[in-house]
Design a protein around this motif. Structure first.
Motif, PDB file in Angstrom:
ATOM      1  N   THR A   1      50.340  52.513  26.569  1.00  0.00           N
ATOM      2  CA  THR A   1      49.042  52.272  25.925  1.00  0.00           C
ATOM      3  C   THR A   1      48.892  50.812  25.484  1.00  0.00           C
TER       4      THR A   1
ATOM      5  N   LEU B   1      48.129  45.923  28.858  1.00  0.00           N
ATOM      6  CA  LEU B   1      46.792  45.834  29.456  1.00  0.00           C
ATOM      7  C   LEU B   1      46.773  44.950  30.701  1.00  0.00           C
TER       8      LEU B   1
ATOM      9  N   VAL C   1      45.722  57.253  32.918  1.00  0.00           N
ATOM     10  CA  VAL C   1      44.861  56.845  31.795  1.00  0.00           C
ATOM     11  C   VAL C   1      45.116  55.373  31.452  1.00  0.00           C
ATOM     12  N   ALA C   2      46.415  55.009  31.465  1.00  0.00           N
ATOM     13  CA  ALA C   2      46.751  53.617  31.133  1.00  0.00           C
ATOM     14  C   ALA C   2      46.169  52.661  32.171  1.00  0.00           C
TER      15      ALA C   2
ATOM     16  N   GLU D   1      43.507  53.162  34.000  1.00  0.00           N
ATOM     17  CA  GLU D   1      42.044  53.073  33.806  1.00  0.00           C
ATOM     18  C   GLU D   1      41.701  52.167  32.618  1.00  0.00           C
ATOM     19  N   ASN D   2      42.493  52.292  31.543  1.00  0.00           N
ATOM     20  CA  ASN D   2      42.254  51.418  30.381  1.00  0.00           C
ATOM     21  C   ASN D   2      42.399  49.954  30.770  1.00  0.00           C
ATOM     22  N   ALA D   3      43.471  49.672  31.531  1.00  0.00           N
ATOM     23  CA  ALA D   3      43.702  48.273  31.931  1.00  0.00           C
ATOM     24  C   ALA D   3      42.550  47.784  32.806  1.00  0.00           C
ATOM     25  N   TRP D   4      42.051  48.646  33.698  1.00  0.00           N
ATOM     26  CA  TRP D   4      40.892  48.272  34.531  1.00  0.00           C
ATOM     27  C   TRP D   4      39.672  47.983  33.664  1.00  0.00           C
ATOM     28  N   LEU D   5      39.459  48.887  32.690  1.00  0.00           N
ATOM     29  CA  LEU D   5      38.278  48.716  31.833  1.00  0.00           C
ATOM     30  C   LEU D   5      38.368  47.412  31.055  1.00  0.00           C
ATOM     31  N   VAL D   6      39.565  47.140  30.526  1.00  0.00           N
ATOM     32  CA  VAL D   6      39.721  45.894  29.755  1.00  0.00           C
ATOM     33  C   VAL D   6      39.499  44.692  30.665  1.00  0.00           C
TER      34      VAL D   6
END
Ligand code: ADP
Length: 441
Positions: A40, A43, A181-182, A184-189
């Motif tokens: 988590t 990033l 999930v991790a 996707e978070n990195a992509w979003l950031v």
């Protein structure tokens, strides 16, 4: 008499076994927590993929791992990372969804174990050719986010030639779900950072445009003003309707350009304060003098009500005047003919409070907080009846907050508005916490 033994439990036997199992479980849980923390907290996409590979081999006791991500445009899987290979080596390795092991896993959305890949015709060996790594056995699991597949995680070659068991499948699948999930978070950031960079870029270009446009407009405008004044002199000082019209239009233009230039100073952070001590009544008089013509043209009245006529403050005269002037000019602009404008001023808590009230069109409740933002205007620009660039209030806010004061608006749509601001009487203070920085956004 029988003697009961009170010796501590022996370190062999079932108890010992339970303790060892518990210790192993605790160590595993701690590792899972640690893995979660890193997942988590990472990033950077490349570092994250590297970590996922490392954990996958650790959890399944395998020699290597690969991550393939779905390219939605081409409908193929792309190698995103693989143990011991660099990105460039894998960049062009694409795995078709049909007829491949990874494709089967992705399409079926279920784990798959291949004990001997040499016997499986679906094995796609382009990656092996690029990396030189020979796969013998594969455990692959899908990576999904909210039931949507995003890729496949594979663990390759169980060490010691062992087979993949049910526990390996479960552990890798659970980890793949968290990893997805991790990712996707990195992509979003990453997408957010890109968007912010683009916004910054646009903001800089807008500021550059304002700087260039205001500079380029000022020179010809001064010429127009100069020649119009000469024409008026030639006419013996008597105002003629034509010259008057030119002068009025040019002055209007100048006030727009002044707004642009003032904003530039605020933006560049080059706006500094030069405080002096003056009578607040004088400041109000100066602003009313400047605005009277505009108010008279609309048959409006400006009334001033001072609770303490000799109230003195220490502030930057020009900036305080600009702030008040913008409020009065707005009151005139947004109040219909024959309207009333009232300026009141009083002292409280070491601050002077000024209020510009009008009985004009008012500001809708939903817009009240936004009108102090740069370029924000209540009227949609296509249907605008009132002129202006939407900068006046942003400039007033900056000028007041530079002094450590506050500015706010109270209004009822259709009935009128009260624009209030405070200034410390004994000189500028550090801007208050919670006041927005000079740059909006
Ligand atoms: P501009 O006046 O150039 O549009 P400002 O930043 O001074 O820009 O004001 C922003 C917006 O706030 C205006 O376009 C208008 O919609 C609203 N506004 C400001 N002052 C008043 C007022 N006294 N009455 C009603 N609306 C106002």
């Amino acid at each position: 008499m029988s003697k009961e033994s009170s010796a501590p439990p022996s370190d062999t036997g079932p108890l010992r076994g339970t303790i060892v199992a518990l210790q192993r479980q605790t160590a595993r849980l701690n590792r899972i927590l640690e893995i979660n923390r890193v997942l988590t907290g990472t990033l950077d996409i490349d570092k994250l993929l590297e970590f996922i590979l490392q954990v996958s081999t650790e959890l399944t006791d395998t020699e290597a791992a690969s991550i393939m991500l779905l390219d939605e445009r081409s409908g193929e899987l792309i190698f995103a990372a693989s143990t011991g290979s660099n990105k460039e080596e894998l960049a062009n390795v694409r795995v078709p969804l049909d007829g491949s092991i990874a494709g089967t896993i992705l399409k079926q959305g279920a784990p798959l174990v291949v004990g001997d890949v040499t016997k499986d015709p679906r094995h796609f060996n382009q990656a092996a050719q690029k990396t030189g790594f020979l796969a013998r056995s594969i455990l692959g699991v899908p990576m999904t986010i909210k039931d949507q597949p995003i890729g496949v995680l594979e663990a390759l070659n169980k060490k010691g030639g062992a087979y993949f068991g049910e526990e390996d499948i479960q552990v890798l699948q659970t980890f793949a779900n968290q990893a997805a999930v991790a990712i996707e978070n990195a992509w979003l950031v990453a997408a957010l950072r890109k968007a912010y960079k683009k916004l910054d870029d646009l903001d800089r270009r807008k500021s550059d445009f304002i700087a260039i446009a205001s500079h380029e407009l000022r020179t010809p405008l001064n010429l127009i003003l100069g020649y119009a004044a000469m024409l008026q002199e030639d006419a013996g000082g008597k105002p003629t309707a034509q010259v008057d019209g030119v002068l009025r239009g040019a002055q209007q233009l100048r006030s727009l350009i002044d707004d642009m230039i003032n904003l530039q100073h605020v933006d560049a952070g080059s706006a500094t304060l030069s405080p002096t001590s003056f009578n607040i009544a004088k400041l109000i008089d100066a602003v009313v003098d400047q605005s009277n013509d505009m108010a008279r043209a609309k048959d409006q009245t400006i009334r001033v009500d001072l609770s303490e006529p000799n109230l003195k403050i220490t502030a930057d005269w020009d900036k305080a005047k600009l702030a008040l002037n913008n409020l009065v000019a707005n009151a005139i602009k947004f109040t219909p003919p024959q309207g009333r404008i009232e300026i009141t001023c009083w002292l409280g808590n070491g601050e002077v409070q000024l209020c510009v009230a009008d009985n004009g069109i008012g500001v809708p409740r939903k817009d009240i907080d936004r009108i102090f933002e740069r370029f924000y205007q209540v009227e949609p620009h296509i249907a605008r009846k009132h002129g202006g660039l939407g900068l006046g209030l942003a400039i007033s806010k900056s000028m007041i907050e530079m002094h450590g004061g506050r500015i706010w608006c109270e209004s009822v749509e259709g009935q009128g508005s009260r624009f209030n601001f405070t200034l410390p009487t004994d000189g500028p203070k550090r801007p208050r916490k919670g006041t927005t920085p000079l740059r909006t956004r």
